[in-house]
Design an enzyme around this catalytic site. Structure first.
Site, mmCIF file in Angstrom:
data_model
loop_
_atom_site.group_PDB
_atom_site.id
_atom_site.type_symbol
_atom_site.label_atom_id
_atom_site.label_comp_id
_atom_site.label_asym_id
_atom_site.label_seq_id
_atom_site.Cartn_x
_atom_site.Cartn_y
_atom_site.Cartn_z
ATOM 1 N N LYS A 22 0.830 -1.209 0.000
ATOM 2 C CA LYS A 22 0.000 0.000 0.000
ATOM 3 C C LYS A 22 0.866 1.261 0.000
ATOM 4 O O LYS A 22 0.646 2.173 -0.802
ATOM 5 C CB LYS A 22 -0.894 -0.003 1.241
ATOM 6 C CG LYS A 22 -1.501 1.337 1.603
ATOM 7 C CD LYS A 22 -2.202 1.241 2.932
ATOM 8 C CE LYS A 22 -2.424 2.515 3.682
ATOM 9 N NZ LYS A 22 -1.321 3.402 3.939
ATOM 10 N N ASN A 23 1.842 1.314 0.895
ATOM 11 C CA ASN A 23 2.596 2.562 1.022
ATOM 12 C C ASN A 23 3.511 2.827 -0.174
ATOM 13 O O ASN A 23 3.862 3.977 -0.444
ATOM 14 C CB ASN A 23 3.390 2.586 2.335
ATOM 15 C CG ASN A 23 2.469 2.831 3.522
ATOM 16 O OD1 ASN A 23 1.316 3.242 3.357
ATOM 17 N ND2 ASN A 23 2.970 2.569 4.722
ATOM 18 N N ARG A 93 -4.337 10.318 3.587
ATOM 19 C CA ARG A 93 -3.137 10.890 4.211
ATOM 20 C C ARG A 93 -2.059 11.104 3.142
ATOM 21 O O ARG A 93 -1.418 12.134 3.074
ATOM 22 C CB ARG A 93 -2.625 9.934 5.296
ATOM 23 C CG ARG A 93 -1.239 10.218 5.808
ATOM 24 C CD ARG A 93 -1.202 11.421 6.735
ATOM 25 N NE ARG A 93 0.178 11.783 7.080
ATOM 26 C CZ ARG A 93 0.511 12.912 7.676
ATOM 27 N NH1 ARG A 93 -0.409 13.774 8.025
ATOM 28 N NH2 ARG A 93 1.759 13.185 7.959
ATOM 29 N N CYS A 117 -5.230 8.323 8.527
ATOM 30 C CA CYS A 117 -5.406 7.736 9.850
ATOM 31 C C CYS A 117 -5.111 8.725 10.956
ATOM 32 O O CYS A 117 -4.163 9.502 10.896
ATOM 33 C CB CYS A 117 -4.514 6.500 9.988
ATOM 34 S SG CYS A 117 -5.301 5.038 9.343
ATOM 35 N N ARG A 122 0.178 14.866 13.012
ATOM 36 C CA ARG A 122 0.983 14.416 11.865
ATOM 37 C C ARG A 122 1.323 15.616 10.997
ATOM 38 O O ARG A 122 0.711 15.845 9.953
ATOM 39 C CB ARG A 122 0.246 13.323 11.100
ATOM 40 C CG ARG A 122 0.014 12.109 11.974
ATOM 41 C CD ARG A 122 -0.653 10.993 11.245
ATOM 42 N NE ARG A 122 0.228 10.319 10.300
ATOM 43 C CZ ARG A 122 -0.139 9.260 9.590
ATOM 44 N NH1 ARG A 122 -1.337 8.766 9.716
ATOM 45 N NH2 ARG A 122 0.710 8.698 8.755
ATOM 46 N N PRO A 123 2.324 16.378 11.439
ATOM 47 C CA PRO A 123 2.678 17.590 10.708
ATOM 48 C C PRO A 123 3.357 17.276 9.379
ATOM 49 O O PRO A 123 3.813 16.152 9.163
ATOM 50 C CB PRO A 123 3.675 18.276 11.654
ATOM 51 C CG PRO A 123 4.263 17.180 12.469
ATOM 52 C CD PRO A 123 3.227 16.100 12.571
ATOM 53 N N ILE A 124 3.416 18.275 8.488
ATOM 54 C CA ILE A 124 4.177 18.092 7.243
ATOM 55 C C ILE A 124 5.225 19.206 7.101
ATOM 56 O O ILE A 124 5.614 19.575 6.002
ATOM 57 C CB ILE A 124 3.263 18.005 5.996
ATOM 58 C CG1 ILE A 124 2.384 19.256 5.837
ATOM 59 C CG2 ILE A 124 2.419 16.766 5.994
ATOM 60 C CD1 ILE A 124 1.829 19.402 4.416
ATOM 61 N N ASP A 125 5.665 19.717 8.272
ATOM 62 C CA ASP A 125 6.635 20.818 8.254
ATOM 63 C C ASP A 125 7.939 20.446 7.542
ATOM 64 O O ASP A 125 8.555 21.275 6.877
ATOM 65 C CB ASP A 125 6.918 21.296 9.693
ATOM 66 C CG ASP A 125 7.397 20.171 10.590
ATOM 67 O OD1 ASP A 125 6.696 19.128 10.663
ATOM 68 O OD2 ASP A 125 8.465 20.298 11.199
ATOM 69 N N ASP A 305 3.651 0.519 12.200
ATOM 70 C CA ASP A 305 2.435 0.002 11.563
ATOM 71 C C ASP A 305 2.135 -1.451 11.949
ATOM 72 O O ASP A 305 1.094 -1.984 11.575
ATOM 73 C CB ASP A 305 2.539 0.109 10.030
ATOM 74 C CG ASP A 305 2.339 1.546 9.561
ATOM 75 O OD1 ASP A 305 2.024 2.414 10.388
ATOM 76 O OD2 ASP A 305 2.488 1.789 8.339
ATOM 77 N N ARG A 397 -9.100 0.409 3.582
ATOM 78 C CA ARG A 397 -8.078 1.298 3.024
ATOM 79 C C ARG A 397 -6.785 0.549 2.732
ATOM 80 O O ARG A 397 -6.028 0.946 1.831
ATOM 81 C CB ARG A 397 -7.748 2.411 4.038
ATOM 82 C CG ARG A 397 -8.652 3.596 3.993
ATOM 83 C CD ARG A 397 -8.036 4.715 4.821
ATOM 84 N NE ARG A 397 -6.629 4.863 4.494
ATOM 85 C CZ ARG A 397 -5.687 5.268 5.329
ATOM 86 N NH1 ARG A 397 -5.993 5.595 6.555
ATOM 87 N NH2 ARG A 397 -4.441 5.373 4.950
HETATM 88 C C1 UD1 Z 1 4.398 6.812 6.702
HETATM 89 C C2 UD1 Z 1 3.460 5.671 6.397
HETATM 90 C C3 UD1 Z 1 2.738 5.212 7.650
HETATM 91 C C4 UD1 Z 1 3.754 4.882 8.751
HETATM 92 C C5 UD1 Z 1 4.771 6.012 8.932
HETATM 93 C C6 UD1 Z 1 5.904 5.634 9.865
HETATM 94 C C7 UD1 Z 1 2.838 6.107 4.125
HETATM 95 C C8 UD1 Z 1 1.784 6.552 3.179
HETATM 96 N N1 UD1 Z 1 2.510 6.117 5.413
HETATM 97 O O1 UD1 Z 1 3.575 7.860 7.213
HETATM 98 O O2 UD1 Z 1 1.960 4.075 7.340
HETATM 99 O O3 UD1 Z 1 3.073 4.684 9.965
HETATM 100 O O4 UD1 Z 1 5.341 6.383 7.678
HETATM 101 O O5 UD1 Z 1 6.571 4.516 9.409
HETATM 102 O O6 UD1 Z 1 3.913 5.701 3.716
HETATM 103 N N2 UD1 Z 1 7.002 14.201 11.222
HETATM 104 C C9 UD1 Z 1 7.239 15.530 11.502
HETATM 105 N N3 UD1 Z 1 7.189 16.442 10.470
HETATM 106 C C10 UD1 Z 1 6.929 16.071 9.202
HETATM 107 C C11 UD1 Z 1 6.687 14.732 8.913
HETATM 108 C C12 UD1 Z 1 6.726 13.814 9.945
HETATM 109 O O7 UD1 Z 1 7.482 15.897 12.641
HETATM 110 O O8 UD1 Z 1 6.904 16.946 8.318
HETATM 111 C C13 UD1 Z 1 7.027 13.222 12.300
HETATM 112 C C14 UD1 Z 1 5.654 12.570 12.531
HETATM 113 O O9 UD1 Z 1 4.852 13.341 13.384
HETATM 114 C C15 UD1 Z 1 6.035 11.234 13.124
HETATM 115 C C16 UD1 Z 1 7.354 10.909 12.424
HETATM 116 O O10 UD1 Z 1 7.848 12.123 11.884
HETATM 117 O O11 UD1 Z 1 6.255 11.355 14.505
HETATM 118 C C17 UD1 Z 1 7.260 9.896 11.316
HETATM 119 O O12 UD1 Z 1 6.299 10.304 10.381
HETATM 120 P P1 UD1 Z 1 6.435 9.963 8.831
HETATM 121 O O13 UD1 Z 1 7.556 8.991 8.621
HETATM 122 O O14 UD1 Z 1 6.456 11.222 8.074
HETATM 123 O O15 UD1 Z 1 5.064 9.210 8.561
HETATM 124 P P2 UD1 Z 1 4.147 9.334 7.305
HETATM 125 O O16 UD1 Z 1 4.953 9.607 6.076
HETATM 126 O O17 UD1 Z 1 3.004 10.213 7.635
#
Ligand code: UD1
Length: 428
Positions: A22-23, A93, A117, A122-125, A305, A397
């Site tokens: 999926k990912n 997401r 989820c 879950r920031p995207i900074d 996961d 999903r």
């Molecule tokens: C991806 C996976 C999800 C999995 C996660 C961790 C996909 C579509 N989803 O989610 O299934 O649970 O990896 O293996 O591939 N963070 C920040 N700032 C950011 C981005 C992330 O602080 O801009 C933090 C998050 O809050 C979290 C950590 O980094 O604590 C890991 O998140 P991230 O690896 O980005 O997870 P996703 O890409 O959302």
């Protein structure tokens, strides 16, 4: 509304084939937007997240045609917009990848903030920081992200956290950037390598995916190619745990055992017997199983996961287990539902203390997110009597044909669309 009705306490036996990841799928489908031509993606899982992504691409003007159940042809030559509305996205997401892909190809993107989820902030900074370092102007307001650049120029980007999403997104945005982009402290998950392999096959120059330093040298053009995505590490892990929790004997096929090492080690630690071969793992378990401690980490550590599923297994292991969730801040929301089935778990911040083995008995429960739903299914398979699980949207999903796959292993599981089956709960 649909529910799963599961009659538990039956050891699972047989063979299960694992679908595409999926990912990886939700990264590679938007990555095809970077290609001005026809891509054919094979081994796609038949899940809601893929269907949603295909819907979004079509609404943007991409031609998407399923050549078979798991093979999708995408022609993104005629994309007519870089602006996506919330109605187009539903609750995905991984919609954040549209920002990197559109910015990379068209130098602008206008995309709603991601859904998906719900297990903590879950920031995207870090994604945004990466786009800005490449030269884009990024604005986050009114529930959306707009990014625009006159020119993207390669640079050095250090990720404060090894984020999977940020790593892939920056990789996509940098594919056509001038010069070389270096991502330091990059995430190393298998689907990052898969997405890089797909882009490289199309002509990108990405080196180091799978290590913590990725270098992307900008190219002028990508060509459409045929690519087969990797098997799903998390689906595979869920079935391996299903074999263990039901004290069954299951051969989990079409997988990459290297991706499963952290789980393989834990299952051996609790006392399951494992046979590992080139593309399958057989899990054989007998009672009693024993307690083990788990700490979630980035790849190659134990995946967050699989944490809900593993915690569920630990409720059936003798002794006290400690589960430390280090990746997401509130990923224990499912524990409340699990205790309804009889699990003995106490939460201390990011630590779950699991007391086993507890007697699980069927009850009505609600899936609070995708892997939480999987955990409840596992608990139901081990529980005495009948369990009713609602909120199937989350499970759909990410798990292809879960009822068929579990039934083929001997589980008694049905999808029902009314309350007709409620009397069964009384009988249990
Ligand atoms: C991806 C996976 C999800 C999995 C996660 C961790 C996909 C579509 N989803 O989610 O299934 O649970 O990896 O293996 O591939 N963070 C920040 N700032 C950011 C981005 C992330 O602080 O801009 C933090 C998050 O809050 C979290 C950590 O980094 O604590 C890991 O998140 P991230 O690896 O980005 O997870 P996703 O890409 O959302």
């Amino acid at each position: 509304m649909e529910h799963f009705i599961i009659n538990g306490s039956k050891p699972l036996r047989g063979t299960v084939n694992i679908s595409g990841a999926k990912n990886a799928a939700v990264a590679i489908i938007p990555a095809a937007l970077l290609v001005d031509g026809v891509c054919i993606i094979e081994n796609l899982p038949q899940i809601e997240d893929v269907a949603s992504y295909v819907g979004v691409l079509r609404s943007m003007g991409a031609e998407c045609k399923f050549l078979s159940d798991d093979t999708l042809q995408i022609d993104a030559s005629n994309i007519c917009t870089t602006r996506i509305t919330p109605e187009q996205l539903k609750d995905m997401r991984a919609s954040y990848y549209l920002i990197g892909a559109l910015l990379g190809r068209f130098k602008k993107a206008d995309v709603p903030m991601p859904g998906g989820c719900n297990f903590g902030v879950r920031p995207i900074d870090l994604h945004i920081k990466g786009f800005e370092n490449l030269g884009a102007k990024v604005v986050q307001e009114h529930g959306k992200v707009t990014a625009e650049a006159s020119n993207l120029v390669g640079t050095q980007i250090f990720l404060d956290v090894a984020s999977v999403g940020a790593t892939i997104n920056i990789m996509m945005a940098a594919v056509y950037a001038e010069g070389t982009t270096t991502i330091e402290n990059a995430a190393k998950e298998p689907h990052i390598v898969d997405c890089a392999n797909f882009l490289n096959m199309c002509g990108a120059k990405i080196k180091g995916a799978g290590t913590d330093v990725i270098r992307i040298t900008g190219v002028d053009k990508l060509e459409g190619k045929r690519y087969s995505i990797i098997p799903d590490q998390i689906e595979a892990g869920t079935y391996m745990i299903a074999a263990a929790i039901t004290c069954g004997d299951v051969k989990v096929c079409n997988i990459i055992p290297k991706h499963m090492e952290s789980l393989t080690a834990k299952l051996q630690e609790v006392g399951a017997e494992l046979v590992v071969r080139e593309d399958w793992i057989r899990v054989i378990a007998k009672k009693p199983l024993s307690a083990a401690n788990v700490k979630t980490l980035y790849y190659p550590g134990f995946p967050t996961d699989l944490q809900p599923q593993m915690t569920t297994l630990l409720t059936q292991c003798e002794g006290v287990s400690y589960v430390n969730e280090t990746v997401f801040d509130t990923r224990f929301q499912y524990v409340d539902q699990l205790t309804r089935l009889g699990a003995k778990i106490t939460l201390e911040g990011r630590m779950a203390v699991v007391e086993g083995a507890s007697r699980l008995t069927g009850a009505e429960v609600v899936a609070t997110d995708l892997r939480a739903g999987a955990a409840l299914m596992l608990a139901a398979l081990a529980a005495e009597g009948t369990t009713k699980i609602s909120n199937l949207y989350y499970i759909d999903r990410g798990y292809e044909k879960i009822v068929q796959k579990l039934s083929a292993l001997g589980a008694e599981v049905r999808r029902v669309s009314s309350d007709d089956d409620l009397p069964m709960l009384m009988e249990a």
